[in-house]
Design an enzyme around this catalytic site. Sequence first.
Site, PDB file in Angstrom:
ATOM      1  N   CYS A   1       0.804  -1.222   0.000  1.00 11.89           N
ATOM      2  CA  CYS A   1       0.000   0.000   0.000  1.00 11.89           C
ATOM      3  C   CYS A   1       0.836   1.270   0.000  1.00 11.89           C
ATOM      4  O   CYS A   1       0.300   2.365  -0.030  1.00 11.89           O
ATOM      5  CB  CYS A   1      -0.881   0.018   1.241  1.00 11.89           C
ATOM      6  SG  CYS A   1       0.103   0.165   2.753  1.00 11.89           S
ATOM      7  N   GLY A   2       2.140   1.150   0.066  1.00 10.13           N
ATOM      8  CA  GLY A   2       2.984   2.349   0.051  1.00 10.13           C
ATOM      9  C   GLY A   2       3.593   2.644   1.406  1.00 10.13           C
ATOM     10  O   GLY A   2       4.633   3.296   1.505  1.00 10.13           O
TER      11      GLY A   2
END
Length: 288
Positions: free
Chosen positions: A255-256
């Site tokens: 998701c980063g």
Amino acid sequence: MSDTKTTPQFSPEDLQRINAELSGKSPQDILKWAIDNVQGLYQTTAFGLTGMCALDMISKISLERNEIHLVPLVRLSRKAWGFDIFLDTLYHFKETLQLAETASETYLAELHTYRPPGVQTVEEFEAKYGKELWKTDEDAYDYLVKVEPAQRAYKELGVKAVITGRRRSQGADRQDLPVVEVDSTGLIKINPLIDWSFKDVRDYIDKENVPYNALLDQGYRSVGDWHSTAAPVEGDKSDGNERGNRWQGRNKSECGLHKDYFEMKKAFEEKHKAAEEVAMQKEAPVGV
Ligand SMILES: Nc1ncnc2c1ncn2[C@@H]1O[C@H](COP(=O)(O)OS(=O)(=O)O)[C@@H](OP(=O)(O)O)[C@H]1O
């Protein structure tokens, strides 16, 4: 927000030694080491099964060490470590939000909830950044809902280290994870359940009666935002890939939050600036 890289508590040589020492140790031993040796320690959790095991273990360590079993855990634990950081993307399932509440009540844990910059609701987010941003610009979405809020949390709370719920058996970018790592900002990340399988965490949850996300009873094994978490298909056990229901059909497995912060920030700001310039040109009167 200042973007200066902080000096980590451990040098690369320290890290090598620490990882060698902690290799093969139980999650509880890794957590005890972290509580005793790491400053500014918090847990970052989306209340996945792994994070719930860690939360339960930390509470038990606190109780065991204080040898007083009737004092609220919150007071005991507060002495030993920081608390939970939850990044509320505004797109979590209601079951996840319910679990966040149950977990903080069960463990009397203080929850620090952070949301995207300048907004509190989905309506505000969409008014500011558009509808379905995860489809139109997934990097900007990741930056706004997870990466920036996490950095804000770390700065405001004085976080120097986080316990995460990542495990090697989750595959993809995680198969070579070390127990302790330092990211590009100097933040220490500790992955205490690194060697556990999905079955190990599930067994611990059942044996210790740990609260868990109600979606698991519907067959979900990994839970993220509702728009990027596919419902389980009947008969599909996906044993090899417990996170296979996330971002289905897209070349994406993270998701980063666990990517390089500076790169994500730079990419976001450059794009944002370009978009602003285009908007300003559109607004400028003809001939100017
Ligand atoms: N929203 C949010 N808030 C706080 N912390 C979070 C969040 N999302 C991910 N994490 C941290 O990353 C761990 C792995 O999560 P996931 O497997 O769901 O992957 S991902 O990060 O969403 O890509 C996750 O492990 P758990 O504690 O088991 O949830 C956390 O340590």
